[in-house]
Motif scaffolding. Structure first.
Motif: not given
Length: 183
Positions: A74, A78-79, A132-137, A139-140, A144
């Motif tokens: 993921e 996504n990154t 999902y939560n790790t990929a989202d973090a 990405g920014k 994490t």
């Protein structure tokens, strides 16, 4: 590539950032990732302890890859990451348990400068929620902390992810010691 994974794995164990059989490391090569196998001792990585799996979709090799392969996949999807380290850093885990917020703000100057803040994400080991939560973090942010579990750090090369892992652990240690001294 397994030699680089082995080098970093030894450093993680030697510096107390993981216990030998916990944590995982991967590198993206095109639409594949080379990842440590499930249960692989990170201070003893050999060519036989890594597996190549698809980035785009689950594949038959997932079963022998790390239990966190879904999370690595993921992140890669996504990154812009090309290398990922998942460690079980003791001070980072401790800080995630002590902190009731969704992020941790370093108190040390290096942590403030290099990390700004460290998001704390939730999700059980090897789950879609964690992925999902790790990929989202990531990405920014560069890294994490997974609540009660450990760190994920990404970079263009393994050394980038390693530096972020060490910086997170250092900042968490300083924050822990600082908070204890204030009591």
């Amino acid at each position: 590539m397994w030699q680089e994974i082995s080098r970093i794995g030894r450093k993680l164990v030697e510096h107390g950032l993981v216990e030998s059989h916990f944590g995982n490391i991967s590198v993206r090569v095109g639409n594949k990732m080379i990842i440590t196998r499930s249960g692989c001792p990170l201070d003893e990585v050999t060519e036989g302890n890594v597996v190549e799996i698809d980035v785009d979709k689950p594949c038959s090799m997932d079963i022998i890859g790390s239990s966190e392969s879904i999370v690595h996949r993921e992140i890669y999807k996504n990154t812009s990451a090309l290398a990922i380290i998942h460690a079980h850093c003791p001070y980072a885990v401790t800080q995630s348990l002590l902190n009731d917020k969704k992020s941790l703000v370093p108190v040390d100057s290096e942590g403030k400068y290099f990390l700004d803040e460290i998001p704390v994400v939730e999700g059980d080991i090897g789950t879609e929620k964690l992925a999902y939560n790790t990929a989202d973090a990531l990405g920014k942010y560069k890294g994490t902390i997974v609540y009660s579990h450990g760190t994920f750090a990404a970079g263009k090369i393994l050394d980038d992810a390693y530096i972020t892992t060490t910086q997170i652990e250092h900042s968490c240690k300083i924050k822990y010691l600082y908070d204890m001294a204030k009591k």
